[in-house]
Design an enzyme around this catalytic site. Sequence first.
Site, PDB file in Angstrom:
ATOM      1  N   ARG A  24       4.165  -3.663   4.071  1.00  0.00           N
ATOM      2  CA  ARG A  24       3.821  -3.822   5.478  1.00  0.00           C
ATOM      3  C   ARG A  24       2.536  -4.599   5.752  1.00  0.00           C
ATOM      4  O   ARG A  24       2.170  -4.790   6.898  1.00  0.00           O
ATOM      5  CB  ARG A  24       3.755  -2.473   6.227  1.00  0.00           C
ATOM      6  CG  ARG A  24       5.041  -1.672   6.226  1.00  0.00           C
ATOM      7  CD  ARG A  24       5.314  -1.012   7.566  1.00  0.00           C
ATOM      8  NE  ARG A  24       5.658  -1.995   8.588  1.00  0.00           N
ATOM      9  CZ  ARG A  24       5.814  -1.684   9.878  1.00  0.00           C
ATOM     10  NH1 ARG A  24       5.624  -0.427  10.291  1.00  0.00           N
ATOM     11  NH2 ARG A  24       6.138  -2.619  10.749  1.00  0.00           N
ATOM     12  N   ASP A  25       1.838  -5.066   4.716  1.00  0.00           N
ATOM     13  CA  ASP A  25       0.658  -5.900   4.971  1.00  0.00           C
ATOM     14  C   ASP A  25       0.441  -6.887   3.819  1.00  0.00           C
ATOM     15  O   ASP A  25      -0.653  -7.013   3.279  1.00  0.00           O
ATOM     16  CB  ASP A  25      -0.582  -5.043   5.182  1.00  0.00           C
ATOM     17  CG  ASP A  25      -1.724  -5.807   5.853  1.00  0.00           C
ATOM     18  OD1 ASP A  25      -1.446  -6.853   6.485  1.00  0.00           O
ATOM     19  OD2 ASP A  25      -2.885  -5.374   5.763  1.00  0.00           O
ATOM     20  N   ILE A  26       1.523  -7.581   3.459  1.00  0.00           N
ATOM     21  CA  ILE A  26       1.421  -8.601   2.416  1.00  0.00           C
ATOM     22  C   ILE A  26       0.656  -9.801   2.970  1.00  0.00           C
ATOM     23  O   ILE A  26       1.015 -10.358   4.004  1.00  0.00           O
ATOM     24  CB  ILE A  26       2.819  -9.027   1.938  1.00  0.00           C
ATOM     25  CG1 ILE A  26       3.514  -7.852   1.230  1.00  0.00           C
ATOM     26  CG2 ILE A  26       2.737 -10.242   1.009  1.00  0.00           C
ATOM     27  CD1 ILE A  26       4.961  -8.133   0.862  1.00  0.00           C
TER      28      ILE A  26
END
Length: 269
Positions: A114-116
């Site tokens: 969810r936060d690449i």
Amino acid sequence: MQIQNKIGEGLFGQIHKCLTDDGNTCAIKIYKERCPRKLREKEIKILQSISHTNIQKIVKSDQEYKWFITELMNQDLYQMIIKHGCLQQSTIKQILLQLSNGLSYLHQLGYVHRDIKLENVMMTKEPVIKFIDFGLSVYIDYNKQYPRHCGTSTYMAPELNLDDKLIMGEILKKSDIFALGVLIFILCYGCPPFTIAKSTECKFWQTIEQRKWQSFWNYFDKKIIRSDDHFKNLIQNMLEPDHKSRFTIQQVKEHQYLNEVGNLNELLL
């Protein structure tokens, strides 16, 4: 344990070097007071439940979930781009292969990152490429809805920018693929492919949304010539606006772009 100099900072925590009681140099994430216990506990439990070559390894954690220790990393991909500039295709292929292996492992277990982004991928001295920072990660219940607006804006898929506050968990794996596509594009061109995935706010996103890929590539190839057609085809499928048609991580791994083995020799110079 001896806490040493600060080497990084995020919204909810600071990263320091530390010397453990057994003499190993590691990294410690110390949560800020404003970080809710629920979030601290979630991140630590996720890290404790996973083990993969391309995911940062947790070494020890506090019972009150106020800090945790991990293996020490050298630098993140953002710092690497600042230092090296655009990377060679052989380097990008190896980075993508390692990240695809790590993300495939996560998705198989039911997790999404969810936060690449560049800052959340780091290298060891060998080098090995690893995902870090699982503060926004979740385990997917396919029948459950999750907060939609989550991640870093320049990496967020269009389905994350809709007005509805919630999104079905089954879609979030495809949002990870989109973010990974943005990351890989930046490694190649040195800039993001768009500013925000909303057609009303970004002309580059309009081009992607309308699938006018020839115009898109013509613009970016004026900046720096990148003629690898397999790379461009892969990016188009990773940045596909319709999540239903977007690649899965397995399709990324099986794409012709990764048929040739890359290397990280460029990063050892």
